[in-house]
Design a protein around this motif. Structure first.
Motif, PDB file in Angstrom:
ATOM      1  N   LEU A 263     -80.448  50.276  53.140  1.00 15.22           N
ATOM      2  CA  LEU A 263     -81.880  50.350  53.395  1.00 15.22           C
ATOM      3  C   LEU A 263     -82.621  49.195  52.579  1.00 15.22           C
ATOM      4  CD1 LEU A 263     -84.131  51.337  55.460  1.00 15.22           C
ATOM      5  CD2 LEU A 263     -84.355  53.074  53.787  1.00 15.22           C
ATOM      6  N   GLN A 264     -83.381  48.130  53.133  1.00 18.17           N
ATOM      7  CA  GLN A 264     -84.124  47.340  52.292  1.00 18.17           C
ATOM      8  C   GLN A 264     -85.625  47.857  52.001  1.00 18.17           C
ATOM      9  OE1 GLN A 264     -83.211  44.483  51.153  1.00 18.17           O
ATOM     10  NE2 GLN A 264     -81.021  44.762  52.107  1.00 18.17           N
ATOM     11  N   LEU A 265     -86.049  47.998  50.785  1.00 16.79           N
ATOM     12  CA  LEU A 265     -87.044  48.607  50.425  1.00 16.79           C
ATOM     13  C   LEU A 265     -88.084  47.607  49.887  1.00 16.79           C
ATOM     14  CD1 LEU A 265     -86.192  51.895  48.632  1.00 16.79           C
ATOM     15  CD2 LEU A 265     -86.694  51.675  50.965  1.00 16.79           C
ATOM     16  N   GLN A 266     -87.667  46.383  49.882  1.00 11.68           N
ATOM     17  CA  GLN A 266     -88.518  45.496  49.386  1.00 11.68           C
ATOM     18  C   GLN A 266     -89.218  44.577  50.745  1.00 11.68           C
ATOM     19  OE1 GLN A 266     -89.387  44.747  46.281  1.00 11.68           O
ATOM     20  NE2 GLN A 266     -88.433  46.581  45.676  1.00 11.68           N
ATOM     21  N   PRO A 267     -90.331  44.081  50.793  1.00 10.47           N
ATOM     22  CA  PRO A 267     -90.937  43.517  51.952  1.00 10.47           C
ATOM     23  C   PRO A 267     -89.936  42.438  52.482  1.00 10.47           C
ATOM     24  CG  PRO A 267     -92.642  43.702  50.226  1.00 10.47           C
ATOM     25  CD  PRO A 267     -91.239  44.054  49.479  1.00 10.47           C
ATOM     26  N   GLN A 268     -89.851  42.432  53.662  1.00 11.96           N
ATOM     27  CA  GLN A 268     -88.767  41.613  54.394  1.00 11.96           C
ATOM     28  C   GLN A 268     -89.501  40.920  55.478  1.00 11.96           C
ATOM     29  OE1 GLN A 268     -85.503  41.094  53.536  1.00 11.96           O
ATOM     30  NE2 GLN A 268     -86.132  42.386  51.823  1.00 11.96           N
ATOM     31  N   PHE A 269     -90.842  41.179  55.403  1.00 15.67           N
ATOM     32  CA  PHE A 269     -91.569  40.370  56.701  1.00 15.67           C
ATOM     33  C   PHE A 269     -91.418  38.863  56.731  1.00 15.67           C
ATOM     34  CE2 PHE A 269     -93.715  44.378  56.123  1.00 15.67           C
ATOM     35  CZ  PHE A 269     -93.590  44.878  57.288  1.00 15.67           C
ATOM     36  N   HIS A 270     -91.176  38.199  57.704  1.00 13.49           N
ATOM     37  CA  HIS A 270     -91.200  36.750  57.898  1.00 13.49           C
ATOM     38  C   HIS A 270     -91.469  36.427  59.277  1.00 13.49           C
ATOM     39  CE1 HIS A 270     -86.857  37.241  58.334  1.00 13.49           C
ATOM     40  NE2 HIS A 270     -87.018  36.277  58.983  1.00 13.49           N
ATOM     41  N   GLU A 271     -91.762  34.930  59.429  1.00 11.63           N
ATOM     42  CA  GLU A 271     -91.620  34.383  60.483  1.00 11.63           C
ATOM     43  C   GLU A 271     -90.904  33.119  60.498  1.00 11.63           C
ATOM     44  OE1 GLU A 271     -94.687  33.543  64.363  1.00 11.63           O
ATOM     45  OE2 GLU A 271     -95.522  34.638  62.633  1.00 11.63           O
TER      46      GLU A 271
ATOM     47  N   ARG B 234     -99.291  33.484  50.544  1.00  8.20           N
ATOM     48  CA  ARG B 234     -99.114  34.810  49.713  1.00  8.20           C
ATOM     49  C   ARG B 234     -98.135  35.724  50.238  1.00  8.20           C
ATOM     50  NH1 ARG B 234    -105.109  34.395  50.948  1.00  8.20           N
ATOM     51  NH2 ARG B 234    -106.301  33.921  48.754  1.00  8.20           N
ATOM     52  N   ASP B 235     -97.583  36.537  49.183  1.00 11.83           N
ATOM     53  CA  ASP B 235     -96.480  37.498  49.571  1.00 11.83           C
ATOM     54  C   ASP B 235     -96.732  38.443  50.721  1.00 11.83           C
ATOM     55  OD1 ASP B 235     -94.823  35.962  47.930  1.00 11.83           O
ATOM     56  OD2 ASP B 235     -95.071  37.247  46.139  1.00 11.83           O
ATOM     57  N   PHE B 236     -97.906  38.766  50.602  1.00  8.42           N
ATOM     58  CA  PHE B 236     -98.489  39.816  51.578  1.00  8.42           C
ATOM     59  C   PHE B 236     -98.751  39.566  52.773  1.00  8.42           C
ATOM     60  CE2 PHE B 236    -102.205  38.984  48.965  1.00  8.42           C
ATOM     61  CZ  PHE B 236    -103.019  38.678  50.035  1.00  8.42           C
ATOM     62  N   SER B 237     -98.946  37.988  53.152  1.00  9.23           N
ATOM     63  CA  SER B 237     -99.374  37.883  54.201  1.00  9.23           C
ATOM     64  C   SER B 237     -98.805  37.972  55.527  1.00  9.23           C
ATOM     65  CB  SER B 237     -99.745  36.250  54.133  1.00  9.23           C
ATOM     66  OG  SER B 237    -100.900  35.960  53.326  1.00  9.23           O
ATOM     67  N   PRO B 238     -97.353  37.776  55.423  1.00 17.03           N
ATOM     68  CA  PRO B 238     -96.438  38.359  56.647  1.00 17.03           C
ATOM     69  C   PRO B 238     -96.710  39.947  56.842  1.00 17.03           C
ATOM     70  CG  PRO B 238     -95.233  37.137  55.176  1.00 17.03           C
ATOM     71  CD  PRO B 238     -96.413  37.364  54.454  1.00 17.03           C
ATOM     72  N   GLY B 239     -96.978  40.557  56.120  1.00 17.78           N
ATOM     73  CA  GLY B 239     -96.973  42.219  56.186  1.00 17.78           C
ATOM     74  C   GLY B 239     -98.193  42.374  56.951  1.00 17.78           C
ATOM     75  N   ASP B 240     -99.488  41.894  56.300  1.00 16.24           N
ATOM     76  CA  ASP B 240    -100.881  41.625  57.273  1.00 16.24           C
ATOM     77  C   ASP B 240    -100.679  41.204  58.614  1.00 16.24           C
ATOM     78  OD1 ASP B 240    -101.797  42.484  54.573  1.00 16.24           O
ATOM     79  OD2 ASP B 240    -102.832  40.616  54.043  1.00 16.24           O
TER      80      ASP B 240
ATOM     81  N   PHE C 155     -98.093  41.761  60.440  1.00 13.76           N
ATOM     82  CA  PHE C 155     -97.608  42.792  61.306  1.00 13.76           C
ATOM     83  C   PHE C 155     -98.525  43.930  61.593  1.00 13.76           C
ATOM     84  CE2 PHE C 155     -95.440  46.754  61.260  1.00 13.76           C
ATOM     85  CZ  PHE C 155     -94.868  46.750  62.634  1.00 13.76           C
ATOM     86  N   TYR C 156     -99.242  44.165  60.263  1.00 16.28           N
ATOM     87  CA  TYR C 156    -100.230  45.322  60.625  1.00 16.28           C
ATOM     88  C   TYR C 156    -101.334  45.009  61.529  1.00 16.28           C
ATOM     89  CZ  TYR C 156    -103.685  48.948  59.246  1.00 16.28           C
ATOM     90  OH  TYR C 156    -104.287  49.951  59.617  1.00 16.28           O
ATOM     91  N   GLU C 157    -101.835  43.833  61.699  1.00 22.05           N
ATOM     92  CA  GLU C 157    -102.820  43.179  62.498  1.00 22.05           C
ATOM     93  C   GLU C 157    -102.152  43.463  64.019  1.00 22.05           C
ATOM     94  OE1 GLU C 157    -105.182  39.208  63.863  1.00 22.05           O
ATOM     95  OE2 GLU C 157    -104.426  39.424  61.763  1.00 22.05           O
ATOM     96  N   ALA C 158    -100.927  42.802  64.004  1.00 20.26           N
ATOM     97  CA  ALA C 158    -100.173  43.073  65.372  1.00 20.26           C
ATOM     98  C   ALA C 158    -100.025  44.728  65.909  1.00 20.26           C
ATOM     99  CB  ALA C 158     -98.929  42.217  65.488  1.00 20.26           C
TER     100      ALA C 158
ATOM    101  N   HIS D 203    -102.272  48.996  69.681  1.00 15.90           N
ATOM    102  CA  HIS D 203    -102.916  50.304  69.782  1.00 15.90           C
ATOM    103  C   HIS D 203    -104.336  50.030  70.330  1.00 15.90           C
ATOM    104  CE1 HIS D 203     -99.895  53.132  67.912  1.00 15.90           C
ATOM    105  NE2 HIS D 203     -99.437  52.120  67.429  1.00 15.90           N
ATOM    106  N   ARG D 204    -105.019  49.095  70.581  1.00 15.70           N
ATOM    107  CA  ARG D 204    -105.923  48.873  70.894  1.00 15.70           C
ATOM    108  C   ARG D 204    -106.211  49.181  72.250  1.00 15.70           C
ATOM    109  NH1 ARG D 204    -109.539  46.233  68.565  1.00 15.70           N
ATOM    110  NH2 ARG D 204    -108.288  44.717  67.775  1.00 15.70           N
ATOM    111  N   ASP D 205    -107.488  50.095  72.768  1.00 17.33           N
ATOM    112  CA  ASP D 205    -107.770  50.612  73.736  1.00 17.33           C
ATOM    113  C   ASP D 205    -106.736  51.940  74.532  1.00 17.33           C
ATOM    114  OD1 ASP D 205    -109.972  49.004  74.074  1.00 17.33           O
ATOM    115  OD2 ASP D 205    -108.654  47.464  75.143  1.00 17.33           O
TER     116      ASP D 205
END
Length: 74
Positions: A3-11, A18-24, A26-29, A34-36
Protein backbone atom coordinates in the motif's frame (compact mmCIF):
# COMPACT_ATOMS: atom_id res chain seq x y z
CA UNK A 1 2.46 -4.41 -4.27
CA UNK A 2 2.48 -2.73 -0.84
CA UNK A 3 0.00 0.00 0.00
CA UNK A 4 1.39 3.40 -1.01
CA UNK A 5 1.03 5.90 1.83
CA UNK A 6 3.01 8.73 0.25
CA UNK A 7 1.15 11.08 -2.11
CA UNK A 8 0.91 9.53 -5.57
CA UNK A 9 -1.37 12.07 -7.25
CA UNK A 10 -0.27 13.14 -10.70
CA UNK A 11 -1.63 13.83 -14.13
CA UNK A 12 0.53 12.62 -17.02
CA UNK A 13 2.02 15.48 -18.98
CA UNK A 14 1.10 18.11 -16.41
CA UNK A 15 3.75 19.95 -14.40
CA UNK A 16 3.02 21.10 -10.86
CA UNK A 17 4.87 23.78 -8.95
CA UNK A 18 3.83 22.55 -5.48
CA UNK A 19 3.81 18.96 -4.20
CA UNK A 20 0.27 19.26 -2.83
CA UNK A 21 -1.31 20.72 -6.01
CA UNK A 22 -2.27 17.39 -7.63
CA UNK A 23 -4.00 16.33 -4.39
CA UNK A 24 -5.82 19.65 -4.34
CA UNK A 25 -6.95 19.03 -7.92
CA UNK A 26 -8.37 15.64 -6.93
CA UNK A 27 -10.10 17.10 -3.86
CA UNK A 28 -11.68 19.81 -6.02
CA UNK A 29 -12.92 17.18 -8.51
CA UNK A 30 -14.31 15.08 -5.64
CA UNK A 31 -16.20 18.02 -4.15
CA UNK A 32 -17.52 18.98 -7.60
CA UNK A 33 -18.74 15.40 -8.18
CA UNK A 34 -20.86 15.72 -5.01
CA UNK A 35 -22.33 19.09 -5.97
CA UNK A 36 -26.15 19.12 -6.01
CA UNK A 37 -26.43 15.60 -4.55
CA UNK A 38 -28.50 15.01 -1.45
CA UNK A 39 -27.00 13.02 1.45
CA UNK A 40 -28.30 9.66 0.20
CA UNK A 41 -27.04 10.25 -3.34
CA UNK A 42 -23.68 11.39 -1.98
CA UNK A 43 -23.34 8.22 0.14
CA UNK A 44 -24.24 6.05 -2.88
CA UNK A 45 -21.70 7.87 -5.02
CA UNK A 46 -19.00 7.36 -2.37
CA UNK A 47 -19.83 3.66 -2.17
CA UNK A 48 -19.63 3.28 -5.95
CA UNK A 49 -16.35 5.22 -6.05
CA UNK A 50 -14.84 2.98 -3.35
CA UNK A 51 -15.87 -0.16 -5.24
CA UNK A 52 -14.58 1.17 -8.57
CA UNK A 53 -11.21 2.08 -7.09
CA UNK A 54 -10.98 -1.19 -5.13
CA UNK A 55 -11.62 -3.09 -8.36
CA UNK A 56 -8.93 -1.04 -10.09
CA UNK A 57 -6.43 -1.86 -7.33
CA UNK A 58 -7.49 -5.49 -7.35
CA UNK A 59 -4.92 -6.73 -4.81
CA UNK A 60 -6.90 -8.08 -1.83
CA UNK A 61 -3.91 -7.83 0.53
CA UNK A 62 -3.48 -4.13 -0.32
CA UNK A 63 -7.20 -3.51 0.10
CA UNK A 64 -7.24 -5.26 3.50
CA UNK A 65 -4.25 -3.18 4.61
CA UNK A 66 -6.03 0.01 3.47
CA UNK A 67 -9.19 -1.00 5.37
CA UNK A 68 -7.20 -1.63 8.56
CA UNK A 69 -5.36 1.69 8.28
CA UNK A 70 -8.58 3.60 7.52
CA UNK A 71 -10.27 2.09 10.58
CA UNK A 72 -7.32 2.72 12.89
CA UNK A 73 -7.96 5.28 15.66
CA UNK A 74 -11.69 5.52 14.92
Amino acid sequence: MPLQLQPQFHEPGRRYFRDFSPGDDFYEALIEAHRDLDDEQSERMNARLILLLANHIGDIAVLKEALAIARRDI
